[in-house]
Scaffold this motif. Structure first.
Motif, PDB file in Angstrom:
ATOM      1  N   GLY A  81       0.815  -1.209   0.000  1.00 42.68           N
ATOM      2  CA  GLY A  81       0.000   0.000   0.000  1.00 42.68           C
ATOM      3  C   GLY A  81       0.846   1.255   0.000  1.00 42.68           C
ATOM      4  N   GLN A  82       1.927   1.244   0.770  1.00 45.98           N
ATOM      5  CA  GLN A  82       2.805   2.410   0.788  1.00 45.98           C
ATOM      6  C   GLN A  82       3.507   2.575  -0.561  1.00 45.98           C
ATOM      7  OE1 GLN A  82       2.719   4.288   3.798  1.00 45.98           O
ATOM      8  NE2 GLN A  82       3.355   5.752   2.261  1.00 45.98           N
ATOM      9  N   ALA A  83       3.814   1.451  -1.242  1.00 42.76           N
ATOM     10  CA  ALA A  83       4.402   1.538  -2.585  1.00 42.76           C
ATOM     11  C   ALA A  83       3.417   2.183  -3.559  1.00 42.76           C
ATOM     12  CB  ALA A  83       4.803   0.149  -3.070  1.00 42.76           C
ATOM     13  N   VAL A  84       2.127   1.890  -3.399  1.00 42.41           N
ATOM     14  CA  VAL A  84       1.111   2.514  -4.253  1.00 42.41           C
ATOM     15  C   VAL A  84       1.079   4.023  -4.020  1.00 42.41           C
ATOM     16  CG1 VAL A  84      -1.377   2.692  -4.682  1.00 42.41           C
ATOM     17  CG2 VAL A  84      -0.304   0.445  -4.471  1.00 42.41           C
ATOM     18  N   VAL A  85       1.153   4.443  -2.751  1.00 44.53           N
ATOM     19  CA  VAL A  85       1.183   5.880  -2.460  1.00 44.53           C
ATOM     20  C   VAL A  85       2.358   6.543  -3.166  1.00 44.53           C
ATOM     21  CG1 VAL A  85       1.443   7.612  -0.643  1.00 44.53           C
ATOM     22  CG2 VAL A  85       0.008   5.618  -0.251  1.00 44.53           C
ATOM     23  N   SER A  86       3.544   5.936  -3.060  1.00 42.29           N
ATOM     24  CA  SER A  86       4.729   6.502  -3.715  1.00 42.29           C
ATOM     25  C   SER A  86       4.539   6.557  -5.225  1.00 42.29           C
ATOM     26  CB  SER A  86       5.961   5.659  -3.371  1.00 42.29           C
ATOM     27  OG  SER A  86       6.241   5.698  -1.995  1.00 42.29           O
ATOM     28  N   ALA A  87       3.997   5.487  -5.796  1.00 43.83           N
ATOM     29  CA  ALA A  87       3.805   5.439  -7.250  1.00 43.83           C
ATOM     30  C   ALA A  87       2.830   6.518  -7.709  1.00 43.83           C
ATOM     31  CB  ALA A  87       3.291   4.056  -7.655  1.00 43.83           C
ATOM     32  N   LEU A  88       1.743   6.712  -6.959  1.00 40.25           N
ATOM     33  CA  LEU A  88       0.742   7.693  -7.367  1.00 40.25           C
ATOM     34  C   LEU A  88       1.247   9.126  -7.198  1.00 40.25           C
ATOM     35  CD1 LEU A  88      -2.507   6.018  -6.021  1.00 40.25           C
ATOM     36  CD2 LEU A  88      -1.792   6.279  -8.394  1.00 40.25           C
ATOM     37  N   LEU A  89       1.960   9.400  -6.121  1.00 39.55           N
ATOM     38  CA  LEU A  89       2.513  10.746  -5.959  1.00 39.55           C
ATOM     39  C   LEU A  89       3.540  11.041  -7.056  1.00 39.55           C
ATOM     40  CD1 LEU A  89       2.931  10.960  -2.075  1.00 39.55           C
ATOM     41  CD2 LEU A  89       1.119  11.924  -3.484  1.00 39.55           C
ATOM     42  N   THR A  90       4.329  10.033  -7.428  1.00 41.99           N
ATOM     43  CA  THR A  90       5.286  10.206  -8.523  1.00 41.99           C
ATOM     44  C   THR A  90       4.565  10.475  -9.841  1.00 41.99           C
ATOM     45  OG1 THR A  90       6.844   8.729  -7.408  1.00 41.99           O
ATOM     46  CG2 THR A  90       7.203   9.119  -9.750  1.00 41.99           C
ATOM     47  N   ALA A  91       3.483   9.721 -10.084  1.00 43.34           N
ATOM     48  CA  ALA A  91       2.731   9.903 -11.324  1.00 43.34           C
ATOM     49  C   ALA A  91       2.090  11.290 -11.380  1.00 43.34           C
ATOM     50  CB  ALA A  91       1.668   8.818 -11.453  1.00 43.34           C
ATOM     51  N   LEU A  92       1.620  11.777 -10.234  1.00 43.96           N
ATOM     52  CA  LEU A  92       1.045  13.129 -10.193  1.00 43.96           C
ATOM     53  C   LEU A  92       2.109  14.187 -10.486  1.00 43.96           C
ATOM     54  CD1 LEU A  92      -1.311  12.799  -7.098  1.00 43.96           C
ATOM     55  CD2 LEU A  92      -2.039  13.247  -9.449  1.00 43.96           C
ATOM     56  N   LEU A  93       3.306  14.009  -9.928  1.00 43.21           N
ATOM     57  CA  LEU A  93       4.391  14.948 -10.212  1.00 43.21           C
ATOM     58  C   LEU A  93       4.759  14.906 -11.693  1.00 43.21           C
ATOM     59  CD1 LEU A  93       6.692  14.376  -7.105  1.00 43.21           C
ATOM     60  CD2 LEU A  93       5.509  16.489  -7.696  1.00 43.21           C
ATOM     61  N   ALA A  94       4.818  13.689 -12.251  1.00 40.88           N
ATOM     62  CA  ALA A  94       5.163  13.561 -13.668  1.00 40.88           C
ATOM     63  C   ALA A  94       4.096  14.206 -14.550  1.00 40.88           C
ATOM     64  CB  ALA A  94       5.327  12.078 -14.023  1.00 40.88           C
ATOM     65  N   ARG A  95       2.828  13.994 -14.214  1.00 40.36           N
ATOM     66  CA  ARG A  95       1.743  14.600 -14.986  1.00 40.36           C
ATOM     67  C   ARG A  95       1.826  16.120 -14.934  1.00 40.36           C
ATOM     68  NH1 ARG A  95      -4.553  13.955 -13.325  1.00 40.36           N
ATOM     69  NH2 ARG A  95      -3.927  15.620 -11.896  1.00 40.36           N
ATOM     70  N   GLY A  96       2.141  16.655 -13.753  1.00 46.50           N
ATOM     71  CA  GLY A  96       2.248  18.100 -13.617  1.00 46.50           C
ATOM     72  C   GLY A  96       3.378  18.693 -14.432  1.00 46.50           C
ATOM     73  N   GLY A  97       4.379  17.875 -14.773  1.00 50.55           N
ATOM     74  CA  GLY A  97       5.497  18.370 -15.561  1.00 50.55           C
ATOM     75  C   GLY A  97       5.330  18.231 -17.058  1.00 50.55           C
ATOM     76  N   ARG A  98       4.233  17.616 -17.485  1.00 54.65           N
ATOM     77  CA  ARG A  98       4.004  17.443 -18.924  1.00 54.65           C
ATOM     78  C   ARG A  98       3.163  18.595 -19.458  1.00 54.65           C
ATOM     79  NH1 ARG A  98       2.554  11.845 -17.205  1.00 54.65           N
ATOM     80  NH2 ARG A  98       4.462  10.616 -17.397  1.00 54.65           N
ATOM     81  N   PRO A  99       3.536  19.171 -20.575  1.00 54.10           N
ATOM     82  CA  PRO A  99       2.761  20.295 -21.129  1.00 54.10           C
ATOM     83  C   PRO A  99       1.303  19.949 -21.392  1.00 54.10           C
ATOM     84  CG  PRO A  99       4.894  20.136 -22.207  1.00 54.10           C
ATOM     85  CD  PRO A  99       4.758  18.900 -21.365  1.00 54.10           C
ATOM     86  N   ASP A 100       1.053  18.703 -21.800  1.00 56.52           N
ATOM     87  CA  ASP A 100      -0.331  18.315 -22.104  1.00 56.52           C
ATOM     88  C   ASP A 100      -1.058  17.730 -20.895  1.00 56.52           C
ATOM     89  OD1 ASP A 100       0.990  15.927 -21.847  1.00 56.52           O
ATOM     90  OD2 ASP A 100       0.468  15.149 -23.834  1.00 56.52           O
ATOM     91  N   GLY A 101      -0.370  17.604 -19.755  1.00 56.09           N
ATOM     92  CA  GLY A 101      -1.002  17.059 -18.553  1.00 56.09           C
ATOM     93  C   GLY A 101      -1.461  15.623 -18.707  1.00 56.09           C
ATOM     94  N   GLN A 102      -0.788  14.870 -19.549  1.00 58.38           N
ATOM     95  CA  GLN A 102      -1.202  13.490 -19.845  1.00 58.38           C
ATOM     96  C   GLN A 102      -0.987  12.581 -18.644  1.00 58.38           C
ATOM     97  OE1 GLN A 102      -2.302  12.709 -23.002  1.00 58.38           O
ATOM     98  NE2 GLN A 102      -2.569  10.509 -22.781  1.00 58.38           N
TER      99      GLN A 102
END
Length: 386
Positions: A169-190
């Motif tokens: 479960g904690q690995a899922v939290v890390s994965a989702l927070l990372t994915a949110l950071l990555a999405r925020g860095g993409r111009p298209d918000g993909q």
């Protein structure tokens, strides 16, 4: 931040609970049959009968519950409408099940390109074990974890609580927070697809043992209460009253411990068996509480072995603020549940809302999505929602 949560049992719900504590809106999608077994696990008979068992209460505050039949066309249409306005979609089915329910990444991504789709499974989406069912007990056994837990007399033992579920479960939290950071860095918000393997999450914690085996060919076996450091001054010891754990890993700690025990010469000994025998004899002369105080004062890490109840009542827990009180109206009671294991000066966590009974929020969520009262009543009458 809206999260659509199709997870069940422990690992996935723990992850989405952590995000709910951080302020996310979490909507649980549950089967109308209400067969998530943790709703009826632990606590009083009244709690279990209400579907608010102790295991459920521990990680579902702040969430909403929509009871929805995803095997029906109407149920899938409701899910798709929800996905259109969500940030995260999280499920923990075996690989392929989400696709069959119309909840796979390939079907949801075109509806909402910003959606982050997280799939948690026992062994990941590929490989010879990918389709195998997995629970905490299974993962403890198959991973090598049980083969290192216990003694020669006991044989392999499971850790006394479902540790793999919470590691995953904690690995899922890390994965989702990372994915949110990555999405925020993409111009298209993909958004993107994220996969988490419970086995991988656990083995990542066992790196020192894996490297030791890869470089020496040796396996660390059933080590009982021996310390990771292999220091003879570390371990669990019987005392005149209670048991004591000590971690004197470094030479300096060993010197301080030997001095505190009145046997400074032990720190210079190379005979581990003689040290162990001496420690057993000395520590048996006083209580675990007394030794805890004496060794701690000497700068040696030591603690009496406590029960969970004793630790929850310890004054330290008053200062940690981990446990948070929440009212559960359906049970006419208040319970203390775990909050976030960290503090943050930048925001206030705010009060917790009660954990949801099955389908408690179905009508409200459907109304927000555009279904009128008559349509909702029809869906309920046909068992598509509850």
């Amino acid at each position: 931040m809206r999260i659509i949560d199709l997870t069940h049992v422990l690992a996935g719900p723990f992850a989405t609970y952590q995000l709910a504590l951080m302020g996310a809106e979490v909507i649980r999608i549950e089967r109308p049959a209400g067969d998530d077994f943790v709703r009826g696990h632990g606590g009083t008979a009244g709690m279990r009968e209400a579907g608010l068992g102790a295991s459920f209460l521990s990680q579902n505050e702040g969430k909403q519950s929509l009871a929805l039949d995803l095997k029906s066309d109407e149920g899938r249409a409701i899910l798709h409408r929800l996905a259109e306005g969500a940030d995260i979609f999280c499920e923990n089915f075996r690989p392929g099940v989400a696709d069959r329910l119309g909840a796979g990444h390939a079907e949801l991504a075109p509806l909402n390109p910003r959606l982050i789709h997280c799939s948690l499974s026992g062994f990941g989406p590929t490989g010879p074990l990918s389709g195998a069912p997995a629970y905490d007990h299974i993962l403890q056994g198959i991973s090598g974890m049980m083969a290192m837990t216990g003694t020669g007399q006991s044989g392999p033992m499971r850790v006394g609580f479902p540790i793999v579920d919470y590691v995953a479960g904690q690995a899922v939290v890390s994965a989702l927070l990372t994915a949110l950071l990555a999405r925020g860095g993409r111009p298209d918000g993909q958004g993107e697809k994220v996969s988490v393997s419970m086995l991988d999450a656990l083995l990542a914690f066992m790196g020192p043992y894996a490297i030791h085996h890869a470089t020496t060919g040796a396996l660390r076996g059933l080590e009982g209460n021996a310390a990771f450091s292999d220091s003879p001054f570390s371990g669990r010891f019987d005392t005149a009253e209670g048991q004591l754990v000590v971690t004197a890993n470094t030479p300096a700690q060993a010197v301080r411990m030997a001095g505190a025990l009145g046997r400074p010469e032990l720190a210079d000994s190379d005979d581990a068996d003689a040290i162990a025998e001496a420690l057993r004899a000395i520590l048996a002369k006083d209580s675990a509480d007394a030794w805890e105080a004496r060794l701690t004062d000497a700068g040696v890490p030591a603690a009496r072995v406590r029960t969970l109840a004793e630790m929850l009542a310890h004054p330290q827990m008053t200062h940690s603020h981990l446990m948070r009180r929440v009212a559960v109206p359906e049970l006419e009671m208040e319970v203390d549940v775990p909050g976030l294991p960290f503090t943050h000066e930048g925001w206030d966590t705010g009060p917790l809302s009660p954990p949801p009974t099955l389908g408690r929020d179905s009508d409200r969520v459907l109304a927000e999505l555009g279904w009128n009262a008559g349509e909702i009543a029809d869906l309920r009458a046909r068992g598509i929602v509850r």
